[in-house]
Enzyme design. Structure first.
Site, PDB file in Angstrom:
ATOM      1  N   LYS A 149       0.839  -1.194   0.000  1.00  0.00           N
ATOM      2  CA  LYS A 149       0.000   0.000   0.000  1.00  0.00           C
ATOM      3  C   LYS A 149       0.882   1.255   0.000  1.00  0.00           C
ATOM      4  O   LYS A 149       2.030   1.203   0.460  1.00  0.00           O
ATOM      5  CB  LYS A 149      -0.962  -0.022   1.181  1.00  0.00           C
ATOM      6  CG  LYS A 149      -0.273  -0.017   2.562  1.00  0.00           C
ATOM      7  CD  LYS A 149       0.130   1.381   3.004  1.00  0.00           C
ATOM      8  CE  LYS A 149       1.027   1.387   4.180  1.00  0.00           C
ATOM      9  NZ  LYS A 149       1.716   2.678   4.364  1.00  0.00           N
ATOM     10  N   TYR A 232      -4.216   4.170   6.440  1.00  0.00           N
ATOM     11  CA  TYR A 232      -4.726   3.279   7.476  1.00  0.00           C
ATOM     12  C   TYR A 232      -6.000   3.846   8.097  1.00  0.00           C
ATOM     13  O   TYR A 232      -6.910   3.095   8.464  1.00  0.00           O
ATOM     14  CB  TYR A 232      -3.681   3.058   8.568  1.00  0.00           C
ATOM     15  CG  TYR A 232      -2.513   2.212   8.164  1.00  0.00           C
ATOM     16  CD1 TYR A 232      -2.688   0.902   7.742  1.00  0.00           C
ATOM     17  CD2 TYR A 232      -1.222   2.720   8.210  1.00  0.00           C
ATOM     18  CE1 TYR A 232      -1.613   0.116   7.376  1.00  0.00           C
ATOM     19  CE2 TYR A 232      -0.130   1.938   7.843  1.00  0.00           C
ATOM     20  CZ  TYR A 232      -0.324   0.637   7.424  1.00  0.00           C
ATOM     21  OH  TYR A 232       0.738  -0.143   7.062  1.00  0.00           O
TER      22      TYR A 232
END
Length: 377
Positions: A149, A232
């Protein structure tokens, strides 16, 4: 002039010396070959046991500190190869993890990985701006792919990555390790089952006060803390709410070190609106240590703090402590992907999820730059 017998003695010494060196080289060569044969035998044993081989592309801190150790714990996959542009790293990893020479690649010969049956999965662990290039190359090689990511630095790159994998029939997964972490799974359950009522508000914060290297380079990172750790918070709000946001508002924080953060934000705060009216208030920073996912519901609350760490995640609710065992998140993540490939089922963290998140991140940046509420279509 030496007598004939002296000459013969000298020749014998020379021949014996050369023979010893030659024999030593032969023995060393035989030992090296035997060692490589042993490595290949170990690899074949793992494959026979049904494990899929993973090659890590990029041997930075995350690969060395998290992924490689996790691959020593996995049950359905193993560290089969590496790709690096640094010969010294290749040497060290070869020695530490018994990787055969034939499974060690650099960026110039990467395409030849397509001919290596020992490697089933390629895990791209490079700076963000290189994700698209190497996911597409991995797909062209016919290998399944995990991409760290954030998936890319814009939505257009995500589309090209997804299309490349679909075209070659390989699976694409994003490195969202927290989906395989018990405390995170419990937060999702508490919300989904409305254990303390319907979710009303989410607070998500993630930040760190020390950052260096390519993360400060917008061309490589695509942005600042939002791209790195703020994702996140976006993920947390989405998996706790069980929905995708419909609009965002955002504000950039002050720059206390403008010379360091010339091209990227140092910190920012933003709100995400969800279809049912739920609001997620989020913060991300390269100036402050933060690590929280808090949920207010109709009859109580629940939270994780820290919420996004590699280990040591802890939680509590208005009813008591969330007491669950810790796990190696990356081991669970990679094992699940290997099982998805073998079982021919979808991964719970596919490329489409990574694309969704990039779409949200780009909307947040647009809202931050414009000062306006931005709808997400």
């Amino acid at each position: 002039m030496l007598p004939d017998n002296s000459k013969s003695h000298t020749r014998r010494k020379f021949i014996n010396k050369v023979s010893a060196v030659t024999l030593g080289s032969m023995l060393f060569g035989s030992y090296a070959n035997a060692r490589q044969d042993k490595k290949r035998e170990v690899m074949n044993t793992k494959r026979t046991a049904g494990k899929l081989g993973i090659a890590l592309v990029g041997l930075g801190k995350y690969s060395g500190g998290q992924l490689a150790p996790a691959l020593q714990e996995t049950e359905h996959c193993f560290l089969a190869g590496i790709v690096t542009g640094t010969p010294e790293k290749a040497k060290d990893w070869k020695s530490k993890y018994d990787i055969p020479d034939g499974n060690i690649y650099n960026y110039e010969n990467f395409a030849s990985i397509k001919d290596n049956p020992a490697i089933d999965i390629i895990y791209v662990v490079l700076p963000n701006a290189l994700h698209a290039e190497y996911v597409i190359k991995a797909a062209a090689a016919g290998k399944h792919v995990i991409c760290e990511k954030p998936m890319a630095i814009n939505v257009e790159e995500c589309d090209r990555m997804i299309d490349a994998c679909k075209k070659t029939g390989v699976m694409l997964s994003i490195g969202y390790r927290l989906h395989f972490e018990p405390h995170t799974q419990e937060m999702i359950r508490l919300s989904k089952d409305k254990v303390v009522g319907k979710v009303k508000k989410i607070i998500a914060k993630d930040g760190m006060s020390k950052v260096e290297g390519w993360r400060l380079n917008k061309a490589l990172a695509g942005g600042g803390p939002l791209m790195d750790v703020g994702i996140y918070c976006v993920q947390g709000a989405c998996y706790v709410s069980g929905m995708d946001p419909i609009a965002v508002k955002a504000k950039e924080g002050p720059k206390t070190k403008p010379e360091m953060f010339r091209d990227i934000e140092q910190s920012l705060s933003w709100e995400m609106e969800f279809p049912d009216g739920t609001i997620a208030a989020c913060e991300s920073s390269y100036a402050e240590d933060m690590n929280l996912l808090h949920v207010d519901a109709e009859k109580g609350w629940f939270e994780l703090s820290p919420a996004y760490s590699y280990r040591g995640i802890t939680g509590k609710t208005s009813e008591g402590k969330i007491d669950l065992p810790g796990v190696t998140q990356q081991a669970g993540q990679m094992d699940d992907f290997a099982m998805a490939i073998k079982d021919k089922r979808a991964t719970p963290v596919p490329g489409e999820m990574g694309r969704r998140d990039l779409k949200i991140l780009m909307a947040i940046y647009k809202a931050m730059d414009s000062g306006q509420r931005v709808e997400i279509s």
